[in-house]
Write a protein that holds these residues in place. Sequence first.
Motif, PDB file in Angstrom:
ATOM      1  N   ILE A   1      58.165  29.309  64.710  1.00  0.00           N
ATOM      2  CA  ILE A   1      57.105  30.052  65.380  1.00  0.00           C
ATOM      3  C   ILE A   1      55.747  29.820  64.720  1.00  0.00           C
ATOM      4  N   THR A   2      54.709  29.787  65.546  1.00  0.00           N
ATOM      5  CA  THR A   2      53.341  29.671  65.031  1.00  0.00           C
ATOM      6  C   THR A   2      52.643  31.014  65.190  1.00  0.00           C
ATOM      7  N   PHE A   3      51.734  31.291  64.272  1.00  0.00           N
ATOM      8  CA  PHE A   3      51.078  32.588  64.228  1.00  0.00           C
ATOM      9  C   PHE A   3      49.567  32.415  64.315  1.00  0.00           C
ATOM     10  N   SER A   4      48.918  33.505  64.699  1.00  0.00           N
ATOM     11  CA  SER A   4      47.471  33.607  64.524  1.00  0.00           C
ATOM     12  C   SER A   4      47.180  34.838  63.692  1.00  0.00           C
ATOM     13  N   GLY A   5      46.363  34.667  62.679  1.00  0.00           N
ATOM     14  CA  GLY A   5      45.938  35.799  61.868  1.00  0.00           C
ATOM     15  C   GLY A   5      44.484  36.151  62.094  1.00  0.00           C
ATOM     16  N   GLN A   6      43.880  35.562  63.115  1.00  0.00           N
ATOM     17  CA  GLN A   6      42.471  35.823  63.396  1.00  0.00           C
ATOM     18  C   GLN A   6      42.305  37.056  64.272  1.00  0.00           C
ATOM     19  N   SER A   7      41.164  37.699  64.130  1.00  0.00           N
ATOM     20  CA  SER A   7      40.798  38.765  65.051  1.00  0.00           C
ATOM     21  C   SER A   7      40.398  38.150  66.394  1.00  0.00           C
ATOM     22  N   VAL A   8      40.349  38.991  67.429  1.00  0.00           N
ATOM     23  CA  VAL A   8      39.915  38.527  68.748  1.00  0.00           C
ATOM     24  C   VAL A   8      38.760  39.420  69.186  1.00  0.00           C
ATOM     25  N   ILE A   9      37.571  38.831  69.282  1.00  0.00           N
ATOM     26  CA  ILE A   9      36.363  39.563  69.646  1.00  0.00           C
ATOM     27  C   ILE A   9      35.658  38.800  70.759  1.00  0.00           C
ATOM     28  N   ASP A  10      35.334  39.502  71.825  1.00  0.00           N
ATOM     29  CA  ASP A  10      34.653  38.920  72.972  1.00  0.00           C
ATOM     30  C   ASP A  10      35.434  37.738  73.548  1.00  0.00           C
ATOM     31  N   GLY A  11      36.750  37.860  73.514  1.00  0.00           N
ATOM     32  CA  GLY A  11      37.598  36.839  74.107  1.00  0.00           C
ATOM     33  C   GLY A  11      37.849  35.625  73.244  1.00  0.00           C
ATOM     34  N   LYS A  12      37.364  35.625  72.007  1.00  0.00           N
ATOM     35  CA  LYS A  12      37.511  34.465  71.128  1.00  0.00           C
ATOM     36  C   LYS A  12      38.251  34.853  69.852  1.00  0.00           C
ATOM     37  N   SER A  13      39.094  33.947  69.364  1.00  0.00           N
ATOM     38  CA  SER A  13      39.757  34.132  68.074  1.00  0.00           C
ATOM     39  C   SER A  13      38.760  33.785  66.980  1.00  0.00           C
ATOM     40  N   VAL A  14      38.519  34.719  66.071  1.00  0.00           N
ATOM     41  CA  VAL A  14      37.460  34.541  65.080  1.00  0.00           C
ATOM     42  C   VAL A  14      37.937  34.985  63.704  1.00  0.00           C
ATOM     43  N   ASP A  15      37.330  34.382  62.689  1.00  0.00           N
ATOM     44  CA  ASP A  15      37.495  34.868  61.325  1.00  0.00           C
ATOM     45  C   ASP A  15      36.552  36.045  61.107  1.00  0.00           C
ATOM     46  N   GLY A  16      36.788  36.786  60.032  1.00  0.00           N
ATOM     47  CA  GLY A  16      35.840  37.826  59.669  1.00  0.00           C
ATOM     48  C   GLY A  16      34.521  37.230  59.224  1.00  0.00           C
ATOM     49  N   LEU A  17      33.468  37.995  59.320  1.00  0.00           N
ATOM     50  CA  LEU A  17      32.145  37.504  58.916  1.00  0.00           C
ATOM     51  C   LEU A  17      32.124  37.071  57.457  1.00  0.00           C
ATOM     52  N   SER A  18      32.926  37.733  56.625  1.00  0.00           N
ATOM     53  CA  SER A  18      32.963  37.392  55.204  1.00  0.00           C
ATOM     54  C   SER A  18      33.761  36.132  54.925  1.00  0.00           C
ATOM     55  N   GLY A  19      34.583  35.719  55.882  1.00  0.00           N
ATOM     56  CA  GLY A  19      35.460  34.579  55.661  1.00  0.00           C
ATOM     57  C   GLY A  19      36.694  34.908  54.844  1.00  0.00           C
ATOM     58  N   LYS A  20      36.827  36.160  54.424  1.00  0.00           N
ATOM     59  CA  LYS A  20      37.961  36.539  53.582  1.00  0.00           C
ATOM     60  C   LYS A  20      39.205  36.801  54.429  1.00  0.00           C
TER      61      LYS A  20
END
Length: 497
Positions: free
Chosen positions: A15-34
């Motif tokens: 299985i593959t995972f995503s650990g990114q948040s989803v904001i405004d329809g896009k998978s994104v990292d946090g602003l801090s990059g952490k």
Amino acid sequence: MERTSGDWQDAATAITFSGQSVIDGKSVDGLSGKTFASKSPIDGRHLPDVALCDAGDVDRAVASGRRAFEAGVWSGTTPADRKRVMRCLADLIRTQRDEVALLETLDMGKPIGDSTSIDVRAVANCFDYYGAAIDKIYDEIAPTARNAIALVTREPLGVVAAVVPWNFSMLMATWKVAPALAAGNSVVLKPAEQSSLTAIRLVELALGAGVPPGVFNVVTGTGPDVGRAPGLHMDVDGIFFTCSTPVGRIFMEYSARSNLKKIGLELGGKSANIILSSYRDTAHAARTSAHSAFFNQGEMCTCPSRLIVERTIHHEVVETLLEVARDYAPGDPLDPSTSMGALVDHRHTKRGMDFIRTAERDGATIRTGGRQVREDTGGCYVEPVVLTDVTNDMTIAREEVFGPVLSVIAVDDMDKAVRVANDTPFGLASAVWTDDLTTAHKVSAGIRAGLVYVNCYDCDDLTVPFGGFKQSGIGRERSLHALDRYTELKTTWIALG
């Protein structure tokens, strides 16, 4: 064809995972990059690192939700359109059942059989229920004089935030997200850091079903950062939280300190389960009570952890409890035959073990279980525990353990049972077992709790409200009553002639 243990092991590897948040329809990292590490309580295996977001990311999600709400891309659509999308989402969840269930099991350790047959099914049904319901909720015309028409309309709050726990991470999120979306709101979801993966996948599926970008966002991170931020946010119109009572108090403070946002709290419980001698099938009552206490590793706010038994049947009840407890030996959560999986993480496991040791020091007797097991796997496993010689003033009877710990309290009669049941700051769930109809009515009326089961436990249906009295929370989830949490009533008075 149902999958075998080997099939699930292979799927877990692939299985593959995503650990990114989803904001405004896009998978994104946090602003801090952490990011923060995510490990499975099954065996300590490393799951994907998850975006460690902060207040700035919450700002992004709220702004996205507000833009979508004001643009009317969801809030301005017809109930029939929202119904179509939400029922499409329900179908997608069913189609992706095995993948979503596997994420849930890997993330929080529950048996895969429960994830597939209970959690995923309930999540899909919840989106179906509110999708089907929303075009059947009518507004009102008040009975005014003939020289006026007064319209009473139900309108969405706007942007709402949902902060959910890890024990039923998909389902607790859905109980909030489904009615909120059905009513036309934009949603910002903050999952527990212990189990973020299914929340991320849920938003991805929602986008695939046709929920517009910005309407449903997920922001991952810790409670002090990502949980606190929407509570204090001046542009969040409502915040809805499920977890502990102490944190619920903090969310009430957040509302008061910010914009007096609408709030809903589903908090802790210390549920009383009363077996009276007037119930003839004592063994059935005891078996059901044990199954309910050990289900989901006891990690349930409704867990019937205080079993109050009339003294004349105490021995018989305890013997049956011991038989059932031995059948709940913790096993591999990826084996479909496993009935009890892992606790959510090592920190929570230690907390549960501390409660058991405290109970012994206070004078309770461990009749079975109480050991940490399968330690060689690297996972988090505790044997189900049956305690006797418990009194209601002990810590084990006062505080929520959130683990497979069942305390048996002996009482002399029905009146004493009700007094003990109510001697708690909580009031979420409860039960009484009796064959006498008068007794059933008297006890159920006397118990101060939001749910009272008679001759059963943990029976469930979306059509009935869920919530508690006292310090178990504010407001109700499930049923059509849940829509009251995510809407406001507006009166429009029209003068005629």
